[in-house]
Write a protein that holds these residues in place. Structure first.
Motif, PDB file in Angstrom:
ATOM      1  N   TYR A  18     -18.985   4.647  -9.318  1.00  0.00           N
ATOM      2  CA  TYR A  18     -17.898   5.351  -8.653  1.00  0.00           C
ATOM      3  C   TYR A  18     -17.328   4.506  -7.527  1.00  0.00           C
ATOM      4  CZ  TYR A  18     -15.251   8.976  -6.459  1.00  0.00           C
ATOM      5  OH  TYR A  18     -14.220   9.703  -5.929  1.00  0.00           O
ATOM      6  N   PHE A  54     -13.570   2.679  -6.699  1.00  0.00           N
ATOM      7  CA  PHE A  54     -12.754   2.760  -5.481  1.00  0.00           C
ATOM      8  C   PHE A  54     -11.935   1.508  -5.280  1.00  0.00           C
ATOM      9  CE2 PHE A  54     -15.343   6.047  -3.211  1.00  0.00           C
ATOM     10  CZ  PHE A  54     -14.271   6.847  -2.946  1.00  0.00           C
ATOM     11  N   THR A  79      -7.620  -0.937  -7.494  1.00  0.00           N
ATOM     12  CA  THR A  79      -6.306  -0.338  -7.312  1.00  0.00           C
ATOM     13  C   THR A  79      -5.343  -1.101  -8.170  1.00  0.00           C
ATOM     14  OG1 THR A  79      -6.099  -1.730  -5.398  1.00  0.00           O
ATOM     15  CG2 THR A  79      -6.529   0.590  -4.991  1.00  0.00           C
ATOM     16  N   ASP A  90      -1.021  -4.696  -5.088  1.00  0.00           N
ATOM     17  CA  ASP A  90      -1.658  -5.811  -4.388  1.00  0.00           C
ATOM     18  C   ASP A  90      -0.719  -7.013  -4.358  1.00  0.00           C
ATOM     19  OD1 ASP A  90      -3.893  -4.512  -3.743  1.00  0.00           O
ATOM     20  OD2 ASP A  90      -5.216  -5.487  -5.191  1.00  0.00           O
ATOM     21  N   VAL A 128       2.018  -6.629  -1.842  1.00  0.00           N
ATOM     22  CA  VAL A 128       1.576  -6.934  -0.476  1.00  0.00           C
ATOM     23  C   VAL A 128       1.546  -8.445  -0.270  1.00  0.00           C
ATOM     24  CG1 VAL A 128      -0.336  -6.763   1.145  1.00  0.00           C
ATOM     25  CG2 VAL A 128       0.304  -4.782  -0.225  1.00  0.00           C
ATOM     26  N   VAL A 184       5.212  -0.173  -0.780  1.00  0.00           N
ATOM     27  CA  VAL A 184       3.820   0.085  -1.166  1.00  0.00           C
ATOM     28  C   VAL A 184       3.350   1.414  -0.576  1.00  0.00           C
ATOM     29  CG1 VAL A 184       1.461  -0.776  -1.059  1.00  0.00           C
ATOM     30  CG2 VAL A 184       3.361  -2.378  -1.322  1.00  0.00           C
ATOM     31  N   ILE A 185       3.712   1.652   0.688  1.00  0.00           N
ATOM     32  CA  ILE A 185       3.298   2.900   1.339  1.00  0.00           C
ATOM     33  C   ILE A 185       3.952   4.091   0.660  1.00  0.00           C
ATOM     34  CG2 ILE A 185       3.481   4.224   3.472  1.00  0.00           C
ATOM     35  CD1 ILE A 185       3.155   1.503   4.947  1.00  0.00           C
ATOM     36  N   GLY A 226       2.336   5.574  -2.246  1.00  0.00           N
ATOM     37  CA  GLY A 226       1.139   6.393  -2.031  1.00  0.00           C
ATOM     38  C   GLY A 226      -0.109   5.592  -1.728  1.00  0.00           C
ATOM     39  N   TYR A 227       0.068   4.319  -1.455  1.00  0.00           N
ATOM     40  CA  TYR A 227      -1.102   3.505  -1.121  1.00  0.00           C
ATOM     41  C   TYR A 227      -1.128   3.244   0.365  1.00  0.00           C
ATOM     42  CZ  TYR A 227      -1.790   2.762  -6.053  1.00  0.00           C
ATOM     43  OH  TYR A 227      -2.019   2.969  -7.370  1.00  0.00           O
ATOM     44  N   GLU A 228      -2.337   3.009   0.839  1.00  0.00           N
ATOM     45  CA  GLU A 228      -2.439   2.634   2.245  1.00  0.00           C
ATOM     46  C   GLU A 228      -3.728   1.867   2.465  1.00  0.00           C
ATOM     47  OE1 GLU A 228      -2.707   6.162   4.644  1.00  0.00           O
ATOM     48  OE2 GLU A 228      -4.693   6.635   3.897  1.00  0.00           O
ATOM     49  N   SER A 229      -3.761   1.193   3.600  1.00  0.00           N
ATOM     50  CA  SER A 229      -4.983   0.560   4.071  1.00  0.00           C
ATOM     51  C   SER A 229      -4.702   0.084   5.469  1.00  0.00           C
ATOM     52  CB  SER A 229      -5.388  -0.614   3.173  1.00  0.00           C
ATOM     53  OG  SER A 229      -4.637  -1.753   3.491  1.00  0.00           O
TER      54      SER A 229
END
Lengths: 599, 257
Positions: free
Chosen positions: B17, B21, B24, B29, B32, B54-55, B58-61
């Motif tokens: 699992y 994670f 992605t 990627d 970015v 990218v945001i 629905g992605y973030e970091s």
């Protein structure tokens, strides 16, 4: 007062003395010949020329001098001749009762000494005893007044008698004269209680007016704009003046030329009427922005510029124009943005009361300095006044403005109080941010934080659940196993007995090999079942140690092993001549004895 | 023998699992990476729009927000830079670069409000909480739950009193740690999901005593200021300023971190 004197200067006294101008006359006169104690009266010495070295008689013996000598000089220009007169007056109050003589006063005119005639005065007690004489005095005074009533009076004229609070009105004090007025004097003009006043400069104070067919000289004493500050009945107090009037009297001397007239100066108090102004309160329901303005106005707001840089100045100007209580109005400025530094306004007033009403404009100029860039809004100003003519409140709203403040010259704005060193520090640090992270951005979906998901809770709680379930399964299985052991143990003796019985049958039938086999099985099986040790694991050593643990006596252990050994040997070498019956008995006894010990 | 395999299986499942994670979409990627290149070439505006794409997907970091914050900083948009640094730190409080750049960006804002220092215990707790992102706390809590479960089983199955006692104490200790990590994960999760902080974006805006334009003006605040959000009422938001004072601000003047 000054104005009053001014009037007096201008008042041209009629030349009704009937005397040659050259004749020097120096007279004394009293305002009353009979007074009560503590009653004030006036003593005047009048000279119809200019003199010097005036000497007053001794007054202090019988009178208290309240005021004086008060000197007044009047110049007249009549028929091309200049005449002047001088008056020395005292205000006296008697100390004692009785009849007194006021001695002569003296004055020097052109080197000649002139003296007045002595005067007699009667001082009576101011009680009922003198009521008669007082009444006489009063009557006399009244007569004076009556005589003068039509000839000399003061009137207050107002433009309105019913006003709203804050509504302006005009009051004019006028002196009407057709008597031989020589001199007027008076105390202060009454104050206007409950009014805001604005005095009007009188340019043309003299006029002529015909009332009831009589021609009067009219002098405007005072002209004022009044703005009531209270509601209710406000009284304009009467104006009281003291006038000296020359009255013609008939003398008893019979002269050749017929009756001769002389003039006697009389001091008369003249009092104006009083006027009551009814001040109505303003009607209720005034808007919030009402702050007492009454009249008719217009209000304008102006702003310039509407786009500027930080720290530049801009002007905000409010102009109120109209008629009404302008001096009392100060409209609230709008709420300037906090980022604007606002200075106290410059106020410019441009109004006058010349036409009897206050009219004009009033302006407030605000200097504003924006300290931060941005779009700012300067809200409208709401200003409410009461229009007494329309009898309603009227609200004026000015324009509102948007101001765009651009960054200052350097692109950076300095906070108020910010210093240049601070700015420098910023610039130095400005190029200093750390570089971006170029590695794996480790993106994940926004909603994906794992915590709180069903899977998370499943994984969190499952292991414990699994442990408990596993324990349950294991312990159940153990319990089942334990059950078979007990079963076997309880059945061990029975099985052994069964086997021994089978062995007996073989013995009776003379079959030795099967007999021994059965005995061996009976012993081994019994042991295995009883102690839950698999048959395969059984050996001599094993049996001995297990039995010893169970505290079985050594003889019995040896006997058990012996029987087993014997059986084993007999099974594989049937030739051995053994007592089969005895072996059978021994096996039986061993099991019985073990049974007793292994309970 | 079979009983031992269950916890191990659980762990394996967990690992699968967790590795899932990390996986992605490679496309984002690469986006970015492209934005990073644009940034390197000082094309900050283009970099900004790619990061934002990218945001929006629905992605973030924390790294994404940090890089975007830098791009905003370079184009002079300080409030947006502050917002993105704050967002990066919200996801990963131990991002030191974000912390450093945020401090720098904060020097440009006009409001210098004296901050009320947080109580020592609270700041200590926050520091511990921020040692790991919420996902790591979650995983740790699961790992410890697995170990504690094994110890529980040992305790339940052991026959001798000595080993039973040892197993009992160990199991209690590990369950305790599981609870602690769960609470950390919970608190950290709350922190990340919280919408109680915002950045002022309006160049200059007034803070009122009530949620109405005609209320008394309490303060004026400027772009870039971080405020606490208490609640919203119509078009107005009740905020706390760094010095602890409260007031109402127009909701369109702020952006939630």
């Amino acid at each position: 007062m000054k104005r009053l004197y001014g009037i007096l200067w201008i008042v041209l006294l009629a030349t009704t003395f009937g005397l040659k101008a050259q004749d020097v006359e120096f007279n004394a006169s009293l305002s009353a010949t009979e007074v009560t104690l503590n009653e004030r009266f006036q003593l005047s010495f009048t000279l119809n020329a200019s003199g010097s070295n005036f000497r007053a008689p001794d007054l202090s013996r019988h009178f208290k001098v309240l005021s004086g000598p008060n000197q007044s000089t009047q110049m007249s220009f009549i028929n091309g001749k200049i005449s002047s007169s001088m008056t020395y007056s005292f205000i006296l109050m008697p100390i004692n009762t009785g009849e007194f003589t006021i001695g002569p006063a003296s004055i020097v005119v052109d080197g000649k000494v002139y003296k007045t005639q002595p005067l007699k005065i009667k001082v009576v007690k101011g009680s009922s005893a003198t009521a008669q004489s007082q009444q006489n005095t009063r009557k006399k005074k009244k007569n004076d007044k009556l005589n003068l009533g039509d000839n000399l009076f003061i009137r207050i004229e107002v433009s309105k008698t019913q006003v709203y609070e804050g509504e302006q009105l005009t009051a004019v004090y006028k002196l009407y004269n057709r008597a031989n007025l020589e001199n007027i004097s008076g105390e202060k003009l009454p104050e206007f209680d409950g009014f805001y006043t604005s005095e009007i400069d009188i340019k043309d104070n003299y006029s002529k007016q015909v009332i009831d067919g009589k021609l009067y000289d009219v002098y405007t004493i005072k002209k004022t704009v009044l703005i009531p500050q209270k509601t209710g009945k406000l009284k304009l107090k009467p104006l009281e003046l003291e006038a000296t009037v020359a009255v013609r009297v008939k003398q008893n001397t019979n002269s050749f030329w017929g009756p001769q007239y002389t003039y006697v100066r009389k001091n008369v108090k003249i009092k104006s009427n009083s006027v009551t102004i009814r001040v109505k309160p303003l009607p209720g329901g005034a808007p919030e922005s009402f702050d007492g303005a009454v009249g008719q106005f217009t209000l304008k707001a102006a702003l310039s510029p509407t786009e500027l840089k930080v720290n530049d100045a801009l002007n905000y100007k409010l102009t109120l124009t109209g008629t009404g209580n302008l001096p009392l109005i100060n409209p609230e400025p709008p709420e300037f943005p906090v980022d604007f530094e606002a200075y106290d306004p410059k106020q410019k007033s441009n109004y006058s009361n010349k036409r009897g009403v206050i009219k004009g404009s009033k302006a407030w100029e605000y200097l504003l300095i924006p300290r931060h860039r941005g779009e700012y809004h300067i809200p409208a100003v709401a200003f409410t006044y009461f229009d007494p003519a329309a009898k309603k409140y009227i609200t004026l709203t000015t324009d509102s403005f948007y101001v765009k403040v651009l960054p200052g010259e350097n692109g950076e704005e300095i906070a108020p109080g910010g210093t240049t060193t601070y700015k420098k520090e910023l610039e130095r640090l400005g190029s200093d941010i750390r570089f971006i992270h170029t590695g794996n951005p480790r993106l994940h979906e926004k909603s994906d934080v794992f915590f709180g998901t069903v899977l998370y809770y499943l994984l969190l709680l499952m292991p414990s659940l699994i442990a408990v379930i596993a324990y349950a399964i294991i312990s159940k299985r153990e319990a089942m196993k334990r059950d078979t052991v007990t079963f076997k143990r309880t059945k061990a003796t029975k099985i052994a007995v069964k086997r021994l019985r089978k062995a007996k049958k073989h013995l009776d039938a003379g079959e030795t090999a099967p007999f021994y086999e059965e005995v061996f099985k009976a012993l081994n099986g019994y042991f295995s079942d009883k102690l839950a040790i698999p048959v395969s694991e059984l050996n001599k050593h094993n049996i001995s140690s297990t039995l010893r643990e169970k505290q079985v006596p050594d003889e019995l252990i040896d006997e058990f092993n012996n029987v087993l050994e014997t059986c084993e040997m007999a099974r594989f070498s049937p030739a051995g001549g053994q007592d089969h019956q005895k072996v059978y008995e021994r096996a039986k006894n061993v099991i019985v004895n073990l049974e007793n010990h292994l309970k | 023998m079979k009983t031992r395999t269950i916890p191990i299986l659980t762990l394996l499942l967990l690992l699968v699992y967790v590795s899932a994670f990390a996986e992605t979409s490679a496309y984002y990627d690469s986006l970015v990476t492209r934005a990073n290149t644009l940034y390197k070439n000082a094309q900050y505006d283009s970099a900004k729009s790619v990061y934002n794409k990218v945001i929006e997907a629905g992605y973030e970091s924390d790294i994404l927000y940090y890089n975007l914050g830098n791009a905003y900083y370079k184009t002079g948009d300080i409030p947006a830079a502050i917002l993105n640094y704050e967002r990066a730190l919200k996801l990963n409080p131990s991002n030191k670069d974000a912390k450093y750049n945020l401090e720098l960006a904060n020097k440009y804002i006009s409001d210098k409000i004296e901050t009320v220092p947080e109580p020592l215990m609270k700041s200590l707790a926050i520091n511990i909480l921020h040692l790991m992102p919420v996902k790591m706390w979650s995983i740790l809590s699961i790992v410890f739950a697995v170990i504690a479960s094994a110890l529980l089983l040992w305790f339940l199955l052991s026959n001798t009193s000595g080993s039973k006692r040892t197993a009992f104490f160990l199991a209690v200790a590990f369950y305790g740690l599981t609870l602690v990590f769960y609470l950390f994960a919970f608190a950290s999760f709350r922190h990340i999901k919280a919408t109680d902080r915002a950045i002022v974006f309006s160049p200059s805006t007034e803070v009122m005593s009530e949620p109405s334009g005609s209320a008394t003006r309490l303060f004026v605040v400027h772009e870039g200021l971080k405020v606490g959000v208490v609640k919203t009422e119509g078009n107005w938001t009740n905020v706390t300023l760094p010095d602890g004072s409260k007031g109402w601000i127009r909701s369109d003047a702020i952006i939630i971190i």
